[in-house]
Enzyme design. Structure first.
Site, PDB file in Angstrom:
ATOM      1  N   GLY A  39      -7.815   9.569   9.671  1.00 54.63           N
ATOM      2  CA  GLY A  39      -8.114   9.578  11.095  1.00 54.63           C
ATOM      3  C   GLY A  39      -9.105  10.627  11.548  1.00 54.63           C
ATOM      4  O   GLY A  39      -9.361  10.772  12.738  1.00 54.63           O
ATOM      5  N   ALA A  60      -9.538   6.130   4.290  1.00 57.63           N
ATOM      6  CA  ALA A  60      -9.352   7.303   5.149  1.00 57.63           C
ATOM      7  C   ALA A  60     -10.637   8.109   5.309  1.00 57.63           C
ATOM      8  O   ALA A  60     -11.360   8.364   4.352  1.00 57.63           O
ATOM      9  CB  ALA A  60      -8.241   8.221   4.642  1.00 57.63           C
ATOM     10  N   GLY A  61     -10.881   8.519   6.548  1.00 57.73           N
ATOM     11  CA  GLY A  61     -12.010   9.379   6.881  1.00 57.73           C
ATOM     12  C   GLY A  61     -13.256   8.660   7.345  1.00 57.73           C
ATOM     13  O   GLY A  61     -14.171   9.284   7.887  1.00 57.73           O
ATOM     14  N   LYS A  95       0.874  -1.169   0.000  1.00 52.82           N
ATOM     15  CA  LYS A  95       0.000   0.000   0.000  1.00 52.82           C
ATOM     16  C   LYS A  95       0.912   1.220   0.000  1.00 52.82           C
ATOM     17  O   LYS A  95       1.607   1.493   0.975  1.00 52.82           O
ATOM     18  CB  LYS A  95      -0.916   0.016   1.223  1.00 52.82           C
TER      19      LYS A  95
END
Length: 265
Positions: free
Chosen positions: A160, A186-187, A99
């Site tokens: 985060g 993400a988020g 990743k």
């Protein structure tokens, strides 16, 4: 009807990828992974304490026979750091998967698009299966797919942050044009966020903080699993179109007409 997720030729029944950082202890992490049903677990190679061989790391308490380990380059600010970390991850895990994260911005942790493309090109030449983390940029996503990346991984919002999917329209465009799996990364803060990502046609969701920092991580992991499954089922079922006016739920044909009351004489 088979609905497996296929990444770089590998088949998975779960469409939820989990990170391993930020848990209060290893046991909570193991319980959360189990409750989530995930089959792919990503590990930040740069953040492992490799100088102390006696210290347990995430790689020691994850069941390698159960999960596909996805090394990541989190914490890398430059192309050179990302390349070094990816190569180290391959040595440690034996996996050609990575990743890819190139993030020079310490405040908002936004990925560097130019650095990501440069690092991806080199890693692909070295035989890696590259899963790049990017901003929700449809042009960038297409360029990385053309290079040969195994997925594209657009952010929903800042890492985060738990803000949910603030890049919804851009992710829709990426999904529309992609020929590789689209992983929203993400988020994500709640199962409803994960469900929404899947409802619009994303192939997978990757998250960490939403589970690791929850009051009950295993319980939240189970909730995220259900959110992903519900969203995927809704996408496959095909939602009704939105419209501005109301439409009666009951049929209008054959409705008995009300009888007029006769006047009392």
């Amino acid at each position: 009807m088979n609905d497996d997720l296929i990444i770089a030729g590998k088949r998975f029944s779960s469409r939820l990828i989990l990170g391993t950082g930020k848990y209060a202890n290893p046991e909570l992490c193991r319980e959360a992974l189990d409750a989530s049903g995930t089959e792919i677990v990503t590990v930040a190679i740069r953040r492992l304490d490799l100088d102390n061989p006696d210290k347990e790391t995430e790689l020691d308490y994850i069941d390698w026979s159960r999960y596909t380990i996805l090394p990541n380059t989190a914490g890398c600010k430059t192309v050179e750091e990302a390349l070094l970390t990816a190569r180290l991850g391959r040595e440690l895990t034996g996996s050609d998967w990575v990743k890819l994260e190139v993030i020079p911005d310490p405040k908002y942790l936004l990925p560097d698009p130019i650095g990501t493309v440069e690092a991806a090109r080199i890693l692909l030449d070295e035989g890696f299966a590259v899963l790049p983390y990017i901003h929700a940029d449809p042009v960038l996503a297409r360029r990385l797919e053309e290079l040969g990346c195994a997925t594209v991984m657009p952010l929903g919002s800042a890492i985060g942050s738990g803000q949910g999917i603030l890049t919804l329209e851009e992710i829709k465009i990426i999904i529309e044009g992609a020929n590789v799996p689209v992983v929203v990364d993400a988020g994500i803060g709640a199962p409803s966020d994960a469900a929404l990502a899947m409802e619009i046609g994303a192939d997978c969701v990757l998250l960490n903080s939403a589970i690791a920092l929850a009051e009950d991580p295993p319980l939240m992991a189970g909730a995220m699993k259900l959110g992903v499954e519900a969203g995927r089922s809704a996408y496959r079922a095909g939602r009704i179109p939105k419209q501005r006016h109301a439409t009666a739920s009951s049929p209008t044909e054959g409705v008995a007409a009300a009888r007029r009351r006769q006047p009392v004489s």
